[in-house]
Design a protein around this motif. Structure first.
Motif, mmCIF file in Angstrom:
data_model
loop_
_atom_site.group_PDB
_atom_site.id
_atom_site.type_symbol
_atom_site.label_atom_id
_atom_site.label_comp_id
_atom_site.label_asym_id
_atom_site.label_seq_id
_atom_site.Cartn_x
_atom_site.Cartn_y
_atom_site.Cartn_z
ATOM 1 N N TYR A 50 36.482 -103.295 15.168
ATOM 2 C CA TYR A 50 37.694 -103.726 15.865
ATOM 3 C C TYR A 50 38.809 -102.692 15.882
ATOM 4 O O TYR A 50 39.476 -102.496 16.900
ATOM 5 C CB TYR A 50 38.215 -105.010 15.206
ATOM 6 C CG TYR A 50 39.495 -105.542 15.821
ATOM 7 C CD1 TYR A 50 39.483 -106.134 17.082
ATOM 8 C CD2 TYR A 50 40.712 -105.442 15.136
ATOM 9 C CE1 TYR A 50 40.648 -106.617 17.648
ATOM 10 C CE2 TYR A 50 41.878 -105.920 15.698
ATOM 11 C CZ TYR A 50 41.851 -106.506 16.950
ATOM 12 O OH TYR A 50 43.010 -106.985 17.512
ATOM 13 N N ASP A 51 39.035 -102.022 14.752
ATOM 14 C CA ASP A 51 40.222 -101.172 14.650
ATOM 15 C C ASP A 51 39.908 -99.894 13.873
ATOM 16 O O ASP A 51 38.759 -99.646 13.471
ATOM 17 C CB ASP A 51 41.373 -101.934 13.987
ATOM 18 C CG ASP A 51 41.009 -102.493 12.613
ATOM 19 O OD1 ASP A 51 39.985 -102.065 12.029
ATOM 20 O OD2 ASP A 51 41.756 -103.363 12.120
ATOM 21 N N GLY A 52 40.955 -99.083 13.677
ATOM 22 C CA GLY A 52 40.777 -97.816 12.987
ATOM 23 C C GLY A 52 40.202 -97.971 11.597
ATOM 24 O O GLY A 52 39.360 -97.179 11.165
ATOM 25 N N LYS A 53 40.632 -98.998 10.887
ATOM 26 C CA LYS A 53 40.132 -99.225 9.522
ATOM 27 C C LYS A 53 38.626 -99.469 9.527
ATOM 28 O O LYS A 53 37.890 -98.893 8.702
ATOM 29 C CB LYS A 53 40.862 -100.418 8.897
ATOM 30 C CG LYS A 53 40.425 -100.746 7.460
ATOM 31 C CD LYS A 53 41.190 -101.953 6.927
ATOM 32 C CE LYS A 53 40.736 -102.353 5.535
ATOM 33 N NZ LYS A 53 41.045 -101.328 4.522
ATOM 34 N N GLN A 54 38.154 -100.323 10.428
ATOM 35 C CA GLN A 54 36.720 -100.606 10.492
ATOM 36 C C GLN A 54 35.926 -99.383 10.947
ATOM 37 O O GLN A 54 34.829 -99.114 10.437
ATOM 38 C CB GLN A 54 36.459 -101.789 11.428
ATOM 39 C CG GLN A 54 36.963 -103.116 10.883
ATOM 40 C CD GLN A 54 36.581 -104.299 11.756
ATOM 41 O OE1 GLN A 54 35.621 -104.231 12.535
ATOM 42 N NE2 GLN A 54 37.314 -105.393 11.644
ATOM 43 N N ILE A 55 36.467 -98.628 11.892
ATOM 44 C CA ILE A 55 35.775 -97.435 12.384
ATOM 45 C C ILE A 55 35.657 -96.394 11.275
ATOM 46 O O ILE A 55 34.591 -95.793 11.075
ATOM 47 C CB ILE A 55 36.510 -96.854 13.607
ATOM 48 C CG1 ILE A 55 36.367 -97.799 14.815
ATOM 49 C CG2 ILE A 55 35.975 -95.469 13.965
ATOM 50 C CD1 ILE A 55 37.259 -97.441 15.994
ATOM 51 N N ILE A 56 36.734 -96.176 10.541
ATOM 52 C CA ILE A 56 36.709 -95.185 9.456
ATOM 53 C C ILE A 56 35.684 -95.581 8.403
ATOM 54 O O ILE A 56 34.877 -94.761 7.949
ATOM 55 C CB ILE A 56 38.116 -95.023 8.849
ATOM 56 C CG1 ILE A 56 39.038 -94.300 9.833
ATOM 57 C CG2 ILE A 56 38.061 -94.264 7.516
ATOM 58 C CD1 ILE A 56 40.499 -94.302 9.435
ATOM 59 N N ARG A 57 35.712 -96.831 7.982
ATOM 60 C CA ARG A 57 34.760 -97.290 6.979
ATOM 61 C C ARG A 57 33.324 -97.139 7.475
ATOM 62 O O ARG A 57 32.452 -96.635 6.740
ATOM 63 C CB ARG A 57 35.042 -98.761 6.621
ATOM 64 C CG ARG A 57 34.007 -99.410 5.716
ATOM 65 C CD ARG A 57 34.014 -98.854 4.311
ATOM 66 N NE ARG A 57 32.838 -99.309 3.568
ATOM 67 C CZ ARG A 57 32.663 -99.150 2.263
ATOM 68 N NH1 ARG A 57 33.588 -98.534 1.550
ATOM 69 N NH2 ARG A 57 31.570 -99.569 1.676
ATOM 70 N N ALA A 58 33.059 -97.540 8.707
ATOM 71 C CA ALA A 58 31.700 -97.461 9.249
ATOM 72 C C ALA A 58 31.217 -96.017 9.314
ATOM 73 O O ALA A 58 30.057 -95.722 9.001
ATOM 74 C CB ALA A 58 31.648 -98.105 10.637
ATOM 75 N N ALA A 59 32.082 -95.108 9.707
ATOM 76 C CA ALA A 59 31.694 -93.700 9.802
ATOM 77 C C ALA A 59 31.339 -93.130 8.436
ATOM 78 O O ALA A 59 30.343 -92.401 8.294
ATOM 79 C CB ALA A 59 32.817 -92.889 10.430
#
Length: 461
Positions: A337-346
């Motif tokens: 959904y957002d930057g936090k989720q993208i960073i964690r997933a990466a």
């Protein structure tokens, strides 16, 4: 087998390992969309505590997708190396995390267990790790691949030069490639997503890049990211194919939605090897993945999106690829959904891929309708540089005008190299110095007028 944990008198029951993995995953919208995520933060903590106590041997006795239903499961089970697993066979998931973080668990030790760990084990341990844990362990891993240059060496940081064009206009693509080269981009690959998958269009782009590479003796590899069947047909025409590309996912059903299976990938791998175009190595495959791909195809079998993602890495590992990258924020906010989720997933994807022995890169990206911006990407690309990521994308202005998403620019890679003291692939670095594009310290120089004049001939296309 059911698992359970009690918090303040409340019993949390998880019916099987598949459910436990999903409930223990850090929150992301894709799992919520699929009805797989924990309903409360307390349930997620209960699942993570429970998962930490699960013996690694449980993953050898339980398939999250049945063996008889899925060729990816069969690949994982049939390819498992019990001897390589033996050093960690006594550990739980939590004990595995502690073992990974020990100073004495270095690159050589991690290399020794690669064939003994399954994707589900790796996904499980990532779910109970903090971001700094993911970075610290990934940093230990060194995965080196070679074709015309050497990517993945410690102290080096590479880029895919991605000069896409919405109509595959050769001059537009060429302008983007030249721009990228003058910023030191393109050592991982010069890779173009074609707007059309027609063999004629793809052949035209292959010839364009090959002409540029040969004329200026650039020690890199090219790839037109067409479907694998198109690439095989072009190889049969003796087209100048360096790397063979394909998007892959973690279930047989999801790969079927991409129009691929393991038999077809076997054929593509052998066909590309037969061209024998590499000069310093023979890693010829390029795979892209991304959390949410199996869910978006309704092909996840109730498995959370991150575990599905890591299962795709078992496929990639089979073919000793030159490059693998997770296009982490590309599918959209329905999944991250957002930057936090993208960073964690990466950080999860990079860690999991590296632990499984893959040359992981990350497309540090987001769609324009996600709750993310370029500041989030700045944070992520810095974290990945620290973690030892093999490569990122280099896109003119960080804006892909063909795929309509935001990624990283040529300048972003320069920033990471400068801040962290990293260099391009060594063969490519020497070419940049020889051409007068950079000095030995890696700083950009004013373009050599003689080089610019030589490049004028390229526009006669």
């Amino acid at each position: 087998m059911p698992y359970q944990h009690t918090i303040r008198g409340k019993v949390y029951l998880f019916n099987d390992l598949r459910v436990l993995l999903a409930r223990a995953a850090p929150f992301r919208t894709g799992d919520a969309l699929a009805g797989l995520s924990a309903e409360t933060y307390e349930e997620r903590v209960a699942a993570q505590i429970t998962l930490a106590d699960v013996p690694l041997t449980d993953f050898l006795n339980t398939a999250v997708i049945p063996y008889e239903l899925d060729e990816v499961t069969r690949l994982i089970v049939d390819g498992h190396d019990l001897q390589a697993f033996n050093p960690i066979s006594h550990l739980t998931v939590g004990g595995f995390r502690d073992w990974l973080l020990k100073d004495e668990t270095d690159h050589a030790v991690l290399k020794g267990i690669e064939a003994g760990i399954t994707p589900e084990m790796v996904a499980a341990v990532s779910k109970i790790m903090r971001n700094q844990d993911l970075i610290a362990v990934a940093k230990k891993c060194e995965v080196i691949t070679r074709f015309r240059n050497t990517v993945g060496l410690k102290g080096h940081f590479s880029t895919r030069l991605q000069a896409n064009h919405p109509t595959d206009d050769p001059k537009g693509i060429l302008a983007g490639i030249i721009d990228g080269l003058f910023y030191g981009s393109g050592d991982a690959v010069i890779g173009i997503n074609p707007a059309s998958d027609s063999p004629a269009a793809v052949m035209k782009l292959l010839l364009l890049i090959d002409r540029l590479r040969e004329q200026f003796e650039i020690p890199t590899q090219s790839c037109i990211l067409s479907h694998v069947t198109t690439t095989i047909d072009l190889i049969n025409q003796n087209a100048p194919v360096d790397l063979c590309f394909q998007s892959i996912a973690g279930t047989e059903q999801a790969n079927n939605s991409f129009g691929v299976n393991l038999t077809l990938l076997d054929e593509a791998h052998q066909a590309t090897l037969s061209l024998n175009r590499g000069t310093v190595g023979s890693n010829v495959m390029y795979f892209e993945t991304g959390q949410g791909s199996a869910l978006s195809a309704n092909a996840h079998h109730g498995v959370d999106q991150q575990t599905c993602e890591v299962r795709a890495y078992a496929i990639a590992r089979k073919y000793n690829p030159m490059l693998v990258n997770t296009v982490v924020g590309f599918i959209g906010p329905e999944y991250l959904y957002d930057g936090k989720q993208i960073i964690r997933a990466a950080l999860e994807d990079h860690f999991c891929g590296k632990l499984m022995g893959l040359p992981m890169g990350v497309d540090v990206c987001y769609t324009n309708h996600a709750e993310a911006d370029q500041d989030d990407m700045d944070n992520l690309v810095t974290l990945l540089g620290v973690a030892g990521c093999n490569f990122i994308m280099g896109i003119p202005g960080s804006d892909d005008i063909m795929l309509n998403y935001q990624s990283t620019s040529f300048h972003d890679a320069l920033y990471v190299r400068k801040m962290l003291g990293l260099k391009p692939a060594p063969e490519f670095e020497q070419w940049l110095i020889k051409q007068g594009i950079t000095d030995p310290s890696g700083s950009l120089m004013d373009p050599d007028p003689a080089l610019l004049k030589k490049m004028d001939s390229l526009w006669q296309i």
